[in-house]
Design a protein around this motif. Structure first.
Motif, mmCIF file in Angstrom:
data_model
loop_
_atom_site.group_PDB
_atom_site.id
_atom_site.type_symbol
_atom_site.label_atom_id
_atom_site.label_comp_id
_atom_site.label_asym_id
_atom_site.label_seq_id
_atom_site.Cartn_x
_atom_site.Cartn_y
_atom_site.Cartn_z
ATOM 1 N N ASP A 25 0.829 -1.205 0.000
ATOM 2 C CA ASP A 25 0.000 0.000 0.000
ATOM 3 C C ASP A 25 0.859 1.249 0.000
ATOM 4 O OD1 ASP A 25 -2.445 -1.096 -0.215
ATOM 5 O OD2 ASP A 25 -3.074 -0.731 1.862
ATOM 6 N N ALA A 26 1.852 1.242 0.888
ATOM 7 C CA ALA A 26 2.707 2.422 1.010
ATOM 8 C C ALA A 26 3.474 2.669 -0.276
ATOM 9 C CB ALA A 26 3.683 2.238 2.172
ATOM 10 N N ILE A 27 4.019 1.596 -0.841
ATOM 11 C CA ILE A 27 4.805 1.749 -2.075
ATOM 12 C C ILE A 27 3.932 2.244 -3.208
ATOM 13 C CG2 ILE A 27 6.143 0.502 -3.813
ATOM 14 C CD1 ILE A 27 7.008 -1.395 -1.451
ATOM 15 N N ILE A 28 2.751 1.679 -3.313
ATOM 16 C CA ILE A 28 1.844 2.076 -4.393
ATOM 17 C C ILE A 28 1.396 3.528 -4.214
ATOM 18 C CG2 ILE A 28 -0.450 1.676 -5.372
ATOM 19 C CD1 ILE A 28 0.025 -1.339 -4.759
ATOM 20 N N ALA A 30 2.995 5.876 -2.688
ATOM 21 C CA ALA A 30 4.150 6.713 -3.002
ATOM 22 C C ALA A 30 4.361 6.785 -4.509
ATOM 23 C CB ALA A 30 5.397 6.165 -2.319
ATOM 24 N N ALA A 31 4.218 5.657 -5.157
ATOM 25 C CA ALA A 31 4.507 5.578 -6.588
ATOM 26 C C ALA A 31 3.606 6.492 -7.406
ATOM 27 C CB ALA A 31 4.372 4.136 -7.078
ATOM 28 N N PHE A 32 2.375 6.688 -6.935
ATOM 29 C CA PHE A 32 1.432 7.504 -7.706
ATOM 30 C C PHE A 32 1.110 8.825 -7.025
ATOM 31 C CE2 PHE A 32 0.827 3.167 -9.191
ATOM 32 C CZ PHE A 32 0.944 3.349 -10.554
ATOM 33 N N SER A 33 1.980 9.222 -6.105
ATOM 34 C CA SER A 33 1.753 10.478 -5.395
ATOM 35 C C SER A 33 2.316 11.667 -6.169
ATOM 36 C CB SER A 33 2.420 10.421 -4.019
ATOM 37 O OG SER A 33 3.828 10.368 -4.179
ATOM 38 N N THR A 34 2.948 11.400 -7.281
ATOM 39 C CA THR A 34 3.575 12.461 -8.063
ATOM 40 C C THR A 34 3.396 12.146 -9.543
ATOM 41 O OG1 THR A 34 5.700 13.508 -8.596
ATOM 42 C CG2 THR A 34 5.766 11.205 -7.953
ATOM 43 N N ASP A 35 3.680 13.123 -10.385
ATOM 44 C CA ASP A 35 3.713 12.804 -11.808
ATOM 45 C C ASP A 35 5.132 12.959 -12.359
ATOM 46 O OD1 ASP A 35 3.873 15.498 -11.648
ATOM 47 O OD2 ASP A 35 2.362 15.921 -13.177
ATOM 48 N N GLN A 36 6.075 12.991 -11.420
ATOM 49 C CA GLN A 36 7.485 13.097 -11.802
ATOM 50 C C GLN A 36 8.151 11.724 -11.842
ATOM 51 O OE1 GLN A 36 9.049 16.128 -12.418
ATOM 52 N NE2 GLN A 36 6.976 16.954 -12.283
ATOM 53 N N HIS A 37 9.202 11.647 -12.604
ATOM 54 C CA HIS A 37 9.999 10.413 -12.618
ATOM 55 C C HIS A 37 10.716 10.232 -11.295
ATOM 56 C CE1 HIS A 37 10.443 11.657 -17.036
ATOM 57 N NE2 HIS A 37 9.437 10.831 -16.933
ATOM 58 N N TYR A 38 10.997 8.988 -10.934
ATOM 59 C CA TYR A 38 11.807 8.734 -9.746
ATOM 60 C C TYR A 38 12.590 7.439 -9.911
ATOM 61 C CZ TYR A 38 7.327 6.409 -9.090
ATOM 62 O OH TYR A 38 6.181 5.686 -9.302
ATOM 63 N N SER A 39 13.692 7.364 -9.180
ATOM 64 C CA SER A 39 14.506 6.153 -9.191
ATOM 65 C C SER A 39 14.003 5.199 -8.114
ATOM 66 C CB SER A 39 15.959 6.519 -8.902
ATOM 67 O OG SER A 39 16.049 7.039 -7.592
ATOM 68 N N VAL A 40 14.549 3.996 -8.099
ATOM 69 C CA VAL A 40 14.189 3.017 -7.075
ATOM 70 C C VAL A 40 14.455 3.599 -5.688
ATOM 71 C CG1 VAL A 40 14.757 0.783 -6.069
ATOM 72 C CG2 VAL A 40 14.634 1.039 -8.550
ATOM 73 N N MET A 46 10.392 7.677 -0.456
ATOM 74 C CA MET A 46 9.000 8.152 -0.403
ATOM 75 C C MET A 46 8.107 7.158 0.313
ATOM 76 S SD MET A 46 8.340 9.954 -4.143
ATOM 77 C CE MET A 46 8.698 8.536 -5.191
ATOM 78 N N ALA A 47 8.309 5.872 0.026
ATOM 79 C CA ALA A 47 7.466 4.849 0.635
ATOM 80 C C ALA A 47 7.722 4.754 2.139
ATOM 81 C CB ALA A 47 7.714 3.502 -0.035
ATOM 82 N N ARG A 48 8.997 4.907 2.522
ATOM 83 C CA ARG A 48 9.333 4.830 3.945
ATOM 84 C C ARG A 48 8.771 5.991 4.731
ATOM 85 N NH1 ARG A 48 15.510 2.338 3.990
ATOM 86 N NH2 ARG A 48 14.829 0.166 4.159
ATOM 87 N N ALA A 49 8.550 7.113 4.038
ATOM 88 C CA ALA A 49 7.937 8.255 4.696
ATOM 89 C C ALA A 49 6.505 7.915 5.101
ATOM 90 C CB ALA A 49 7.957 9.469 3.771
ATOM 91 N N ILE A 50 5.900 7.004 4.368
ATOM 92 C CA ILE A 50 4.522 6.591 4.657
ATOM 93 C C ILE A 50 4.505 5.445 5.655
ATOM 94 C CG2 ILE A 50 2.405 5.660 3.648
ATOM 95 C CD1 ILE A 50 3.244 6.965 1.001
ATOM 96 N N GLU A 51 5.393 4.488 5.416
ATOM 97 C CA GLU A 51 5.425 3.272 6.246
ATOM 98 C C GLU A 51 6.881 2.860 6.404
ATOM 99 O OE1 GLU A 51 3.293 1.121 7.904
ATOM 100 O OE2 GLU A 51 5.249 0.186 8.352
ATOM 101 N N LYS A 52 7.396 3.044 7.611
ATOM 102 C CA LYS A 52 8.846 2.927 7.769
ATOM 103 C C LYS A 52 9.389 1.504 7.712
ATOM 104 C CE LYS A 52 8.439 3.522 12.815
ATOM 105 N NZ LYS A 52 6.945 3.539 12.639
#
Lengths: 159, 159
Positions: A25-28, A30-40, A46-52
DNA sequence: ATTTCTGCAAACGATTTGCACAGGG
DNA sequence: CCCTGTGCAAATCGTTTGCAGAAAT
């Protein structure tokens, strides 16, 4: 993150018999929280900011799922740089211009390019599945003025 | 390997103060002995057939030089596959269609695509340096007949 | 209860690098 | 003779995997 995306992902997970977990859930999210590119690594942060409790391994595993599902696009930018693009659903046919001077990636769409690519593939006896147009280029602004402060300005062209 | 290529490389090495060695000679000869794509490992094998003292490290180091010199093109084919293309000098603007079913890569040229790419880059305020169009596709022959025996058939389109 | 997911750490494959020696200018 | 290029092996980087325990159905 749009509900439609969340809905599609839920559907995809369900159809594959995949379970819903706090880490996914957290990864997903995070993955769609922006419309910018991101690396792994950026996605991990970003995901850890939601769920450590999210681990790097799970980010890799979940990225595989998302890319397979077609909801997230994987971009190879050359020089080993690999990046993920959540803006794919809204703009399924966009291409990328990578500035060799600044650290900027511009997305652009062009219907002609899209059609042309399809045409070429068909002519050769193939059904196109995935097209990636990557233009590496030098920034005129930098050349002329000596500085370049491009934003992530997006250029969209319709016929 | 054409003399013109050998000449250009000699010039490039000289201009950079780089020395002529048997290993480099072997690698360069191997690199331009074909117009087919090859991987690092394949190039190593080809070079060793000419000069058995060639090491993997030197192949990597020499590839760097050749790519930098602009005489050899590096292609990222996705899924980590990286390949080198010696056919670049003769056909500087070719694109690639990668079959997702068979293990085939087709090269094709299209002037429209070339112009269109330049146009887009210019419009966005950039001077294009390197364009890579990569179309991943499914083979119609395979879908219709259940088998596919494509060669490296090349399709060239002029306007 | 059963099966999938997870974090961890080890494994992995491709590429790069430090080093001492070989060899080109 | 000087300095670059080399092979080797170790190091590095991004990614994958085996495993034992945790959590979802």
């Amino acid at each position: 993150m749009e509900d439609s995306v969340r809905e599609q992902i839920r559907g995809f997970l369900a159809s594959k018999g995949l379970r819903k977990t706090v880490q996914r859930d957290a990864i997903i999210s995070a993955a769609f929280s922006t419309d910018q590119h991101y690396s792994v690594e950026e996605l991990l942060t970003m995901a850890r900011a939601i769920e450590k409790t999210v681990s790097r391994a799970t980010v890799y595993r979940t990225l595989g799922i998302l890319v397979q599902s077609g909801l997230l696009r994987e971009l190879e930018l050359g020089k080993g740089r690999k990046v993920y693009d959540p803006n794919f659903l809204d703009h399924p046919h966009h291409n990328h211009l990578i500035c060799l001077d600044c650290q900027v990636i511009l997305e652009f769409e062009d219907l002609n390019m899209e059609l042309l690519g399809n045409c070429m593939a068909t002519r050769m006896g193939f059904t196109p599945a995935n097209k990636q147009v990557r233009i590496e280029a030098h920034c005129d602004e930098l050349r002329l003025r000596g500085v370049c402060k491009k934003g992530g300005r997006e250029v969209t062209t319709e016929v």
